[in-house]
Design a protein around this motif. Sequence first.
Motif, PDB file in Angstrom:
ATOM      1  N   PHE A  43       5.815  -2.031   1.617  1.00 19.21           N
ATOM      2  CA  PHE A  43       4.135  -2.259   1.625  1.00 19.21           C
ATOM      3  C   PHE A  43       3.735  -3.585   1.901  1.00 19.21           C
ATOM      4  CE2 PHE A  43       0.145  -2.588  -0.794  1.00 19.21           C
ATOM      5  CZ  PHE A  43      -0.625  -1.896   0.253  1.00 19.21           C
ATOM      6  N   ASP A  44       3.381  -3.999   2.962  1.00 18.47           N
ATOM      7  CA  ASP A  44       2.596  -5.252   3.204  1.00 18.47           C
ATOM      8  C   ASP A  44       1.579  -5.634   2.433  1.00 18.47           C
ATOM      9  OD1 ASP A  44       2.552  -7.910   4.072  1.00 18.47           O
ATOM     10  OD2 ASP A  44       2.256  -7.226   6.258  1.00 18.47           O
ATOM     11  N   ALA A  45       1.624  -6.175   1.386  1.00 16.47           N
ATOM     12  CA  ALA A  45       0.545  -6.340   0.155  1.00 16.47           C
ATOM     13  C   ALA A  45      -0.364  -7.470   0.626  1.00 16.47           C
ATOM     14  CB  ALA A  45       0.806  -6.497  -1.071  1.00 16.47           C
ATOM     15  N   ARG A  46       0.299  -8.453   1.059  1.00 12.00           N
ATOM     16  CA  ARG A  46      -0.362  -9.727   1.460  1.00 12.00           C
ATOM     17  C   ARG A  46      -1.439  -9.688   2.800  1.00 12.00           C
ATOM     18  NH1 ARG A  46       3.307 -14.511   1.545  1.00 12.00           N
ATOM     19  NH2 ARG A  46       2.919 -14.361  -0.523  1.00 12.00           N
ATOM     20  N   ASN A  47      -1.035  -8.502   3.666  1.00 17.00           N
ATOM     21  CA  ASN A  47      -1.850  -8.332   4.864  1.00 17.00           C
ATOM     22  C   ASN A  47      -2.478  -6.875   4.796  1.00 17.00           C
ATOM     23  OD1 ASN A  47      -1.147 -10.868   6.041  1.00 17.00           O
ATOM     24  ND2 ASN A  47       0.999  -9.800   6.604  1.00 17.00           N
ATOM     25  N   SER A  48      -2.605  -6.451   3.644  1.00 20.02           N
ATOM     26  CA  SER A  48      -3.145  -5.360   3.433  1.00 20.02           C
ATOM     27  C   SER A  48      -4.885  -5.187   3.619  1.00 20.02           C
ATOM     28  CB  SER A  48      -2.722  -4.219   2.398  1.00 20.02           C
ATOM     29  OG  SER A  48      -3.372  -3.153   2.283  1.00 20.02           O
ATOM     30  N   PRO A  52      -8.438  -5.343  -2.312  1.00 19.67           N
ATOM     31  CA  PRO A  52      -9.214  -6.751  -2.402  1.00 19.67           C
ATOM     32  C   PRO A  52      -8.158  -7.811  -2.884  1.00 19.67           C
ATOM     33  CG  PRO A  52     -10.060  -4.886  -3.827  1.00 19.67           C
ATOM     34  CD  PRO A  52      -8.545  -4.384  -3.139  1.00 19.67           C
ATOM     35  N   GLN A  53      -8.892  -8.968  -2.708  1.00 23.09           N
ATOM     36  CA  GLN A  53      -7.936 -10.176  -2.818  1.00 23.09           C
ATOM     37  C   GLN A  53      -7.147 -10.216  -4.230  1.00 23.09           C
ATOM     38  OE1 GLN A  53      -6.663 -12.324  -0.447  1.00 23.09           O
ATOM     39  NE2 GLN A  53      -5.626 -13.530  -2.072  1.00 23.09           N
ATOM     40  N   ALA A  54      -8.111  -9.949  -5.321  1.00 21.56           N
ATOM     41  CA  ALA A  54      -7.511 -10.268  -6.616  1.00 21.56           C
ATOM     42  C   ALA A  54      -6.691  -9.091  -7.129  1.00 21.56           C
ATOM     43  CB  ALA A  54      -8.769  -9.821  -7.662  1.00 21.56           C
ATOM     44  N   ARG A  99      -1.776   0.623  -9.379  1.00 20.02           N
ATOM     45  CA  ARG A  99      -2.765   0.929 -10.299  1.00 20.02           C
ATOM     46  C   ARG A  99      -2.895   0.017 -11.356  1.00 20.02           C
ATOM     47  NH1 ARG A  99      -0.419   6.556  -9.771  1.00 20.02           N
ATOM     48  NH2 ARG A  99      -1.979   7.480  -8.317  1.00 20.02           N
ATOM     49  N   GLU A 100      -1.761  -0.676 -11.724  1.00 21.25           N
ATOM     50  CA  GLU A 100      -1.590  -1.570 -12.897  1.00 21.25           C
ATOM     51  C   GLU A 100      -2.198  -2.905 -12.162  1.00 21.25           C
ATOM     52  OE1 GLU A 100       0.427  -3.331 -16.436  1.00 21.25           O
ATOM     53  OE2 GLU A 100       0.934  -1.527 -15.821  1.00 21.25           O
ATOM     54  N   ALA A 101      -1.986  -3.274 -11.122  1.00 21.47           N
ATOM     55  CA  ALA A 101      -2.747  -4.360 -10.633  1.00 21.47           C
ATOM     56  C   ALA A 101      -4.198  -4.072 -10.314  1.00 21.47           C
ATOM     57  CB  ALA A 101      -2.203  -4.563  -9.259  1.00 21.47           C
ATOM     58  N   ALA A 102      -4.581  -2.912 -10.202  1.00 21.66           N
ATOM     59  CA  ALA A 102      -6.020  -2.704  -9.920  1.00 21.66           C
ATOM     60  C   ALA A 102      -6.927  -2.850 -11.331  1.00 21.66           C
ATOM     61  CB  ALA A 102      -6.462  -1.418  -9.432  1.00 21.66           C
ATOM     62  N   ARG A 103      -6.333  -2.608 -12.514  1.00 24.60           N
ATOM     63  CA  ARG A 103      -6.835  -2.998 -13.809  1.00 24.60           C
ATOM     64  C   ARG A 103      -7.020  -4.424 -14.104  1.00 24.60           C
ATOM     65  NH1 ARG A 103      -2.797  -0.536 -16.991  1.00 24.60           N
ATOM     66  NH2 ARG A 103      -2.766   1.020 -15.828  1.00 24.60           N
ATOM     67  N   PRO A 104      -8.404  -4.623 -14.172  1.00 20.82           N
ATOM     68  CA  PRO A 104      -8.759  -6.134 -14.493  1.00 20.82           C
ATOM     69  C   PRO A 104      -8.121  -6.549 -15.769  1.00 20.82           C
ATOM     70  CG  PRO A 104     -10.825  -4.762 -14.777  1.00 20.82           C
ATOM     71  CD  PRO A 104      -9.678  -3.796 -14.285  1.00 20.82           C
ATOM     72  N   PRO A 105      -7.539  -7.996 -15.809  1.00 19.51           N
ATOM     73  CA  PRO A 105      -7.098  -8.495 -17.000  1.00 19.51           C
ATOM     74  C   PRO A 105      -8.036  -8.431 -18.214  1.00 19.51           C
ATOM     75  CG  PRO A 105      -7.406 -10.230 -15.331  1.00 19.51           C
ATOM     76  CD  PRO A 105      -7.667  -8.894 -14.584  1.00 19.51           C
ATOM     77  N   PRO A 106      -7.613  -8.249 -19.283  1.00 22.96           N
ATOM     78  CA  PRO A 106      -8.650  -8.348 -20.520  1.00 22.96           C
ATOM     79  C   PRO A 106      -9.235  -9.642 -20.618  1.00 22.96           C
ATOM     80  CG  PRO A 106      -6.491  -8.387 -21.448  1.00 22.96           C
ATOM     81  CD  PRO A 106      -6.202  -7.838 -19.734  1.00 22.96           C
ATOM     82  N   PRO A 107     -10.298 -10.176 -21.179  1.00 28.31           N
ATOM     83  CA  PRO A 107     -11.048 -11.236 -21.080  1.00 28.31           C
ATOM     84  C   PRO A 107     -10.461 -11.909 -22.245  1.00 28.31           C
ATOM     85  CG  PRO A 107     -12.585  -9.504 -22.180  1.00 28.31           C
ATOM     86  CD  PRO A 107     -11.396  -8.681 -21.621  1.00 28.31           C
TER      87      PRO A 107
END
Length: 142
Positions: A43-48, A52-54, A99-107
């Motif tokens: 899966f080409d994540a860099r050019n997908s 979203p960028q984050a 899914r793990e990457a889509a979860r925003p990091p805790p503040p």
Amino acid sequence: MPRILVTARLSIDAAELVESFARASGAGGQNIQKVETMVQLRFDARNSPSLPQAVRERALALAGHRATAAGEIVITAQEHRSQARNREEALARLLELLREAARPPPPKRRATRPTLGSKKRRLEGKTQRGATKKLRGKPALD
């Protein structure tokens, strides 16, 4: 093109996934020597355009050694005897990573100062411990 649902707000296009097959390693007798059951999912994540960028940056960081220098995430599955189950396994692992990457990091935790009451309780506890330790010494000769 069918889309694969990652989260409620995020999906990727099935055309962005590239599968290749090879013979799996390890013991397995004749089946492993003649059937290409190992699946390598790219899966080409860099050019997908779907990510979203984050999410893209977090996915590449989470992938670790599974990410190439070109920004591709490579998932290899060879645990099962059938190619279909290995395909499902590889896709499930990729979706879990996304899914793990889509979860925003805790503040980050904001530092606070101790309250006056907590300072007093701490000092009273220190005084009591000091008094207890003083009683352990040799009695004074009066």
